[in-house]
Design a protein around this motif. Structure first.
Motif, PDB file in Angstrom:
ATOM      1  N   ALA A 105      -3.572   4.352  -1.642  1.00  0.00           N
ATOM      2  CA  ALA A 105      -4.608   4.720  -0.671  1.00  0.00           C
ATOM      3  C   ALA A 105      -4.837   6.221  -0.646  1.00  0.00           C
ATOM      4  N   ILE A 149      -8.290   0.766   5.030  1.00  0.00           N
ATOM      5  CA  ILE A 149      -7.798   1.623   3.947  1.00  0.00           C
ATOM      6  C   ILE A 149      -8.821   1.672   2.824  1.00  0.00           C
ATOM      7  N   GLY A 162      -8.806   3.032  -1.264  1.00  0.00           N
ATOM      8  CA  GLY A 162      -7.895   3.507  -2.292  1.00  0.00           C
ATOM      9  C   GLY A 162      -8.179   2.889  -3.641  1.00  0.00           C
ATOM     10  N   ARG A 203       0.639   5.577   0.317  1.00  0.00           N
ATOM     11  CA  ARG A 203      -0.190   6.743   0.651  1.00  0.00           C
ATOM     12  C   ARG A 203       0.626   7.995   0.412  1.00  0.00           C
ATOM     13  N   VAL A 260       0.850  -1.185   0.000  1.00  0.00           N
ATOM     14  CA  VAL A 260       0.000   0.000   0.000  1.00  0.00           C
ATOM     15  C   VAL A 260       0.885   1.234   0.000  1.00  0.00           C
ATOM     16  N   VAL A 269      -6.375   6.207   5.203  1.00  0.00           N
ATOM     17  CA  VAL A 269      -5.869   5.154   6.089  1.00  0.00           C
ATOM     18  C   VAL A 269      -6.314   5.509   7.503  1.00  0.00           C
TER      19      VAL A 269
END
Length: 269
Positions: free
Chosen positions: A139, A124, A126, A102, A100, A142
């Motif tokens: 994402a 999460i 996304g 971000r 993941v 979160v």
């Protein structure tokens, strides 16, 4: 899909990564919010690993016949790495692991990612992406799990949506099968798994093929549907589906797009 895809939920109930401070607030998620969050598909990592590649610019993957553009996952955060412009980590939900990323563009993003740490359960949301042959989530949200009931609820959502997207509904008129109306708005129910032993006439097959191309999720695809996806979803003889596609193409109901294998409805729906 077998129940093995959700077996990881049992391991999450061991409580190994659930922080005491996470259990003192009101749950964030719920079926009502899942309905409100149109187009967000609750999934497990195992479902993502088995997702069908649609080769479509707008949505790279399809799960149970539904575009998996925006997804919701829940699991334990691992291997968190903080950089100036982004934070990356691995999410383990008990059915598998996925990378993941971000992006951190504003102070609010930084504050959001400072709250969550390795070993905590997080939810999460996304976009599902493919990069160098691997699947990952970019994402845009979160959040820490603040009530352990969220874990149970997430898996119930995954099971509910999966069943709703794969269960055909038989009309009172024998020989016709239509999709269920999904309670989760934004998820298109595929026409799959005809009843064993049911016979379809050429007209029935032609109608079912056209129905697939007329689905809202199909109409928004600029490149249309690949023939193989139509065959996979209807689970009918390939030659019969090819004949139906040729029939509708000749009548101008559908047309080829980027190649001889992608077709799109010529009607507004």
């Amino acid at each position: 899909m077998s129940s093995a895809q959700y077996d990881g939920g049992a391991s999450l109930f061991s409580g190994g990564g659930f922080m005491p401070s996470q259990a003192t607030q009101t749950p964030e998620s719920g079926f009502s919010k899942a309905r409100a969050a149109q187009g967000i598909l609750p999934l497990t990592v195992k479902q993502i690993s088995e997702a069908y590649d649609s080769n479509d610019d707008k949505s790279n993957f399809v799960v149970d016949g539904v575009d998996a553009t925006n997804v919701k996952l829940l699991g334990i955060m691992m291997n968190k790495i903080e950089r100036v412009t982004d934070v990356s980590f691995v999410l383990d939900d008990g059915t598998g692991r996925i990378n993941v990323n971000r992006w951190v563009n504003e102070t609010s993003d930084t504050n959001e990612m400072a709250i969550v740490q390795n070993g905590m359960y997080v939810t999460i949301r996304g976009s599902l992406k493919g990069f160098q042959g691997k699947r990952q989530v970019v994402a845009y949200s979160v959040r820490p799990v603040i009530d352990f009931n969220e874990v149970t609820l997430h898996y119930l959502e995954c099971i509910h949506v999966h069943l709703d997207n794969t269960r055909p509904k038989v009309n009172t008129v024998i020989g016709t099968v239509t999709p269920n109306q999904n309670d989760f708005k934004g998820f298109q129910t595929p026409l799959t798994n005809p009843i064993p032993g049911m016979k379809f006439s050429d007209n029935d097959i032609q109608k079912r093929v056209l129905d697939v191309f007329m689905e809202p999720a199909s109409l928004v695809r600029e490149q249309g549907l690949h023939i193989d996806e139509v065959i996979r979803r209807l689970d009918l003889p390939r030659n019969k589906i090819m004949e139906a596609i040729s029939y509708h193409n000749d009548l101008g109901h559908i047309y080829s797009t980027i190649d001889d294998f992608h077709f799109k409805s010529a009607m507004n729906g």
